[in-house]
Design a protein around this motif. Sequence first.
Motif, PDB file in Angstrom:
ATOM      1  N   MET A   1       0.917  -1.007  -0.064  1.00  0.00           N
ATOM      2  CA  MET A   1       0.090  -0.029  -0.029  1.00  0.00           C
ATOM      3  C   MET A   1       0.920   1.175   0.148  1.00  0.00           C
ATOM      4  O   MET A   1       2.143   1.203   0.252  1.00  0.00           O
ATOM      5  N   PRO A   2       0.370   2.602  -0.216  1.00  0.00           N
ATOM      6  CA  PRO A   2      -0.910   2.926  -0.024  1.00  0.00           C
ATOM      7  C   PRO A   2      -2.005   2.662  -0.930  1.00  0.00           C
ATOM      8  O   PRO A   2      -3.127   2.527  -0.632  1.00  0.00           O
ATOM      9  N   VAL A   3      -1.674   2.034  -2.225  1.00  0.00           N
ATOM     10  CA  VAL A   3      -2.733   1.638  -3.139  1.00  0.00           C
ATOM     11  C   VAL A   3      -2.051   0.457  -3.732  1.00  0.00           C
ATOM     12  O   VAL A   3      -1.100   0.459  -4.210  1.00  0.00           O
ATOM     13  N   LEU A   4      -2.938  -0.693  -3.326  1.00  0.00           N
ATOM     14  CA  LEU A   4      -2.554  -2.014  -3.873  1.00  0.00           C
ATOM     15  C   LEU A   4      -3.768  -2.495  -4.525  1.00  0.00           C
ATOM     16  O   LEU A   4      -4.953  -2.310  -3.988  1.00  0.00           O
ATOM     17  N   VAL A   5      -3.564  -3.107  -5.583  1.00  0.00           N
ATOM     18  CA  VAL A   5      -4.739  -3.939  -6.351  1.00  0.00           C
ATOM     19  C   VAL A   5      -4.371  -5.357  -6.352  1.00  0.00           C
ATOM     20  O   VAL A   5      -3.375  -6.126  -6.317  1.00  0.00           O
ATOM     21  N   VAL A   6      -5.758  -6.049  -6.004  1.00  0.00           N
ATOM     22  CA  VAL A   6      -5.707  -7.361  -5.813  1.00  0.00           C
ATOM     23  C   VAL A   6      -6.405  -7.975  -6.939  1.00  0.00           C
ATOM     24  O   VAL A   6      -7.551  -7.749  -7.281  1.00  0.00           O
ATOM     25  N   VAL A   7      -5.844  -8.901  -7.895  1.00  0.00           N
ATOM     26  CA  VAL A   7      -6.367  -9.293  -9.000  1.00  0.00           C
ATOM     27  C   VAL A   7      -6.218 -10.739  -9.254  1.00  0.00           C
ATOM     28  O   VAL A   7      -5.215 -11.395  -8.922  1.00  0.00           O
ATOM     29  N   GLY A   8      -7.350 -11.452  -9.856  1.00  0.00           N
ATOM     30  CA  GLY A   8      -6.986 -12.792  -9.998  1.00  0.00           C
ATOM     31  C   GLY A   8      -6.429 -13.197 -11.338  1.00  0.00           C
ATOM     32  O   GLY A   8      -6.336 -12.465 -12.315  1.00  0.00           O
ATOM     33  N   ALA A   9      -5.526 -14.094 -11.085  1.00  0.00           N
ATOM     34  CA  ALA A   9      -4.476 -14.469 -12.214  1.00  0.00           C
ATOM     35  C   ALA A   9      -4.717 -15.622 -12.864  1.00  0.00           C
ATOM     36  O   ALA A   9      -3.862 -15.889 -13.780  1.00  0.00           O
ATOM     37  N   GLN A  10      -5.933 -16.101 -12.834  1.00  0.00           N
ATOM     38  CA  GLN A  10      -6.366 -17.363 -13.492  1.00  0.00           C
ATOM     39  C   GLN A  10      -7.811 -17.020 -14.241  1.00  0.00           C
ATOM     40  O   GLN A  10      -8.048 -16.026 -14.652  1.00  0.00           O
ATOM     41  N   TRP A  11      -8.714 -17.794 -14.092  1.00  0.00           N
ATOM     42  CA  TRP A  11     -10.005 -17.643 -14.623  1.00  0.00           C
ATOM     43  C   TRP A  11     -10.892 -17.660 -13.557  1.00  0.00           C
ATOM     44  O   TRP A  11     -12.012 -17.886 -13.537  1.00  0.00           O
ATOM     45  N   GLY A  12     -10.801 -16.800 -12.315  1.00  0.00           N
ATOM     46  CA  GLY A  12     -11.382 -16.367 -11.335  1.00  0.00           C
ATOM     47  C   GLY A  12     -11.514 -17.486 -10.291  1.00  0.00           C
ATOM     48  O   GLY A  12     -10.704 -18.620 -10.596  1.00  0.00           O
ATOM     49  N   ASP A  13     -12.086 -17.252  -9.190  1.00  0.00           N
ATOM     50  CA  ASP A  13     -12.239 -18.218  -7.987  1.00  0.00           C
ATOM     51  C   ASP A  13     -11.004 -18.588  -7.659  1.00  0.00           C
ATOM     52  O   ASP A  13     -10.716 -19.689  -6.888  1.00  0.00           O
ATOM     53  N   GLU A  14     -10.075 -17.731  -7.416  1.00  0.00           N
ATOM     54  CA  GLU A  14      -8.760 -18.105  -7.004  1.00  0.00           C
ATOM     55  C   GLU A  14      -8.415 -17.851  -5.626  1.00  0.00           C
ATOM     56  O   GLU A  14      -7.400 -18.312  -4.935  1.00  0.00           O
ATOM     57  N   GLY A  15      -9.503 -17.159  -4.889  1.00  0.00           N
ATOM     58  CA  GLY A  15      -9.616 -17.048  -3.331  1.00  0.00           C
ATOM     59  C   GLY A  15      -9.071 -15.545  -3.043  1.00  0.00           C
ATOM     60  O   GLY A  15      -8.533 -15.249  -2.089  1.00  0.00           O
ATOM     61  N   LYS A  16      -9.560 -14.641  -4.009  1.00  0.00           N
ATOM     62  CA  LYS A  16      -9.209 -13.167  -3.862  1.00  0.00           C
ATOM     63  C   LYS A  16      -9.892 -12.719  -2.546  1.00  0.00           C
ATOM     64  O   LYS A  16      -9.524 -11.699  -1.871  1.00  0.00           O
ATOM     65  N   GLY A  17     -11.197 -13.233  -2.227  1.00  0.00           N
ATOM     66  CA  GLY A  17     -11.789 -12.918  -1.296  1.00  0.00           C
ATOM     67  C   GLY A  17     -11.048 -13.107   0.118  1.00  0.00           C
ATOM     68  O   GLY A  17     -11.161 -11.959   1.126  1.00  0.00           O
ATOM     69  N   LYS A  18     -10.339 -14.007   0.524  1.00  0.00           N
ATOM     70  CA  LYS A  18      -9.625 -14.254   1.782  1.00  0.00           C
ATOM     71  C   LYS A  18      -8.520 -13.414   1.628  1.00  0.00           C
ATOM     72  O   LYS A  18      -7.991 -12.764   2.728  1.00  0.00           O
ATOM     73  N   VAL A  19      -7.735 -13.289   0.339  1.00  0.00           N
ATOM     74  CA  VAL A  19      -6.715 -12.431   0.527  1.00  0.00           C
ATOM     75  C   VAL A  19      -7.081 -10.818   0.717  1.00  0.00           C
ATOM     76  O   VAL A  19      -6.456 -10.243   1.551  1.00  0.00           O
ATOM     77  N   THR A  20      -8.177 -10.519   0.239  1.00  0.00           N
ATOM     78  CA  THR A  20      -8.672  -9.167   0.521  1.00  0.00           C
ATOM     79  C   THR A  20      -9.091  -8.848   1.839  1.00  0.00           C
ATOM     80  O   THR A  20      -8.627  -7.770   2.491  1.00  0.00           O
ATOM     81  N   ASP A  21      -9.524  -9.984   2.548  1.00  0.00           N
ATOM     82  CA  ASP A  21     -10.020  -9.722   3.961  1.00  0.00           C
ATOM     83  C   ASP A  21      -8.891  -9.841   4.741  1.00  0.00           C
ATOM     84  O   ASP A  21      -8.735  -8.853   5.732  1.00  0.00           O
ATOM     85  N   LEU A  22      -7.581 -10.104   4.650  1.00  0.00           N
ATOM     86  CA  LEU A  22      -6.291 -10.152   5.158  1.00  0.00           C
ATOM     87  C   LEU A  22      -5.749  -8.988   5.206  1.00  0.00           C
ATOM     88  O   LEU A  22      -5.262  -8.205   6.179  1.00  0.00           O
ATOM     89  N   LEU A  23      -5.613  -8.397   3.826  1.00  0.00           N
ATOM     90  CA  LEU A  23      -5.134  -7.322   3.678  1.00  0.00           C
ATOM     91  C   LEU A  23      -5.729  -6.038   4.177  1.00  0.00           C
ATOM     92  O   LEU A  23      -5.190  -4.893   4.306  1.00  0.00           O
TER      93      LEU A  23
END
Length: 454
Positions: A1-23
């Motif tokens: 941060m201060p600005v961090l982008v979380v992006v899926g690296a495959q066809w979706g469903d990668e677990g971005k929700g958990k990563v975002t929740d932690l960040l």
Amino acid sequence: MPVLVVVGAQWGDEGKGKVTDLLCEQAHFVVRYQGGNNAGHTVENKYGKFALHLVPSGIFNRDLVAVVGNGVVIDPTVLRAEIDELEGRGVSTANLKVSGKAHLIMPYHIMLDQIQETRLGKGKIGTTGRGIGPAYSDKAARQGVRMQDVLDPEGFRERVIATMRAKAEVMAKTYDQDVSSLEAECERYIDAAESLRAHIDDTELLVWSALRRGASVLLEGAQGTLLDLDHGTYPYVTSSNPVAGYACVGTGLGPIDINEIWGVTKAYTTRVGEGPFPTELTDETGETLRELGCEFGTTTGRPRRCGWLDLVALRYAARINGMTGLCITKLDVLSALDTIKVCTAYSYKGETLDELPPAQAVFREVEPVYEEVPGWKTDISNAKSVQDLPQETIDYLNLIINNVRIPVSLVSVGAKREQHIKVPYPAVERRPGPGEPRELEDQKDGGHSSDMGR
């Protein structure tokens, strides 16, 4: 941060929700920047297990402002239901802000989406049928309705009903569709949209002003790079741009504001819906991955197609997004396997391809070139640091790092929030370009600075 982008690296469903929740522990704002309720983030925390489709994962942090950005298309009934569920389970949504520029999905979008998918027959895209594509089409055609329109209730209703009647006439005459219930459904959607009035804000100014005051901002994408409208496996893609470059468009920030881009990938690969998938497994191993990984769509419930990790596609995603960090999820799922395969290149008509072919006609025909490594056959779900992992697991992670040339920032070893390892890494050298040797020169200390456990 201060600005961090979380992006899926495959066809979706990668677990971005958990990563975002932690960040979110480190952020003041989290902004969802594209997609609609065709996406689904599963988050498990002290409040329980939640499947979120529109509300950003950061809503669980009371000190954080959760924003639905202008690049999102919103089904108001879904957003209303999510807010009600969160509030009913003790999660405050007082800090939820919705961009007035975000477009709304209406019942006629959903009906048209389902009609068009059905008529495609064997050539179907695999859409979720949630009206996402038609809503984005109306946005591009300048025929859409936006969240800010609800601030003029009379004008809003007139616009929705007028648009509905025009589209109903087309669907009835062209597709012989029964549209008798459409007006009543639109009234229900109008009521839901108007109930969201308190959450509407000038989110672009809100986020920009906070950033100038020193706030940390997390930008949360939906779906994944390989579903991107421009850079994915077209036409088997979504109707928006999940890639990091669109994070600026979908939030109203400028490109120079972004500091970091983290890509999220599973330790293997999954895909929902139609389209090419070079490493897909249709055998017992694929079924094992599906069962152990609980690979069923958060949004549709459809079983996900499963396969080995595709490093060619992952390198492509790293390049397209300009990734600075990699988050690897569901590593624990591979613990049941004796050996693990990883795709390091493609073969096409006798030629070895190290990069994703730009022509979809070629991509559909490629064969994966695998490197096989030993599994670890050990439960790693309680690991708290890299040192707790078996050497075989560390070797597997190093194989990924040395192929993609992006440092790993986080590893998830289970579904629960606390089952993860944060991995601070020194910077790695650039990945070799096409035609250059894959192995870079060793660092001054005699080893790769990117390697784990060394």
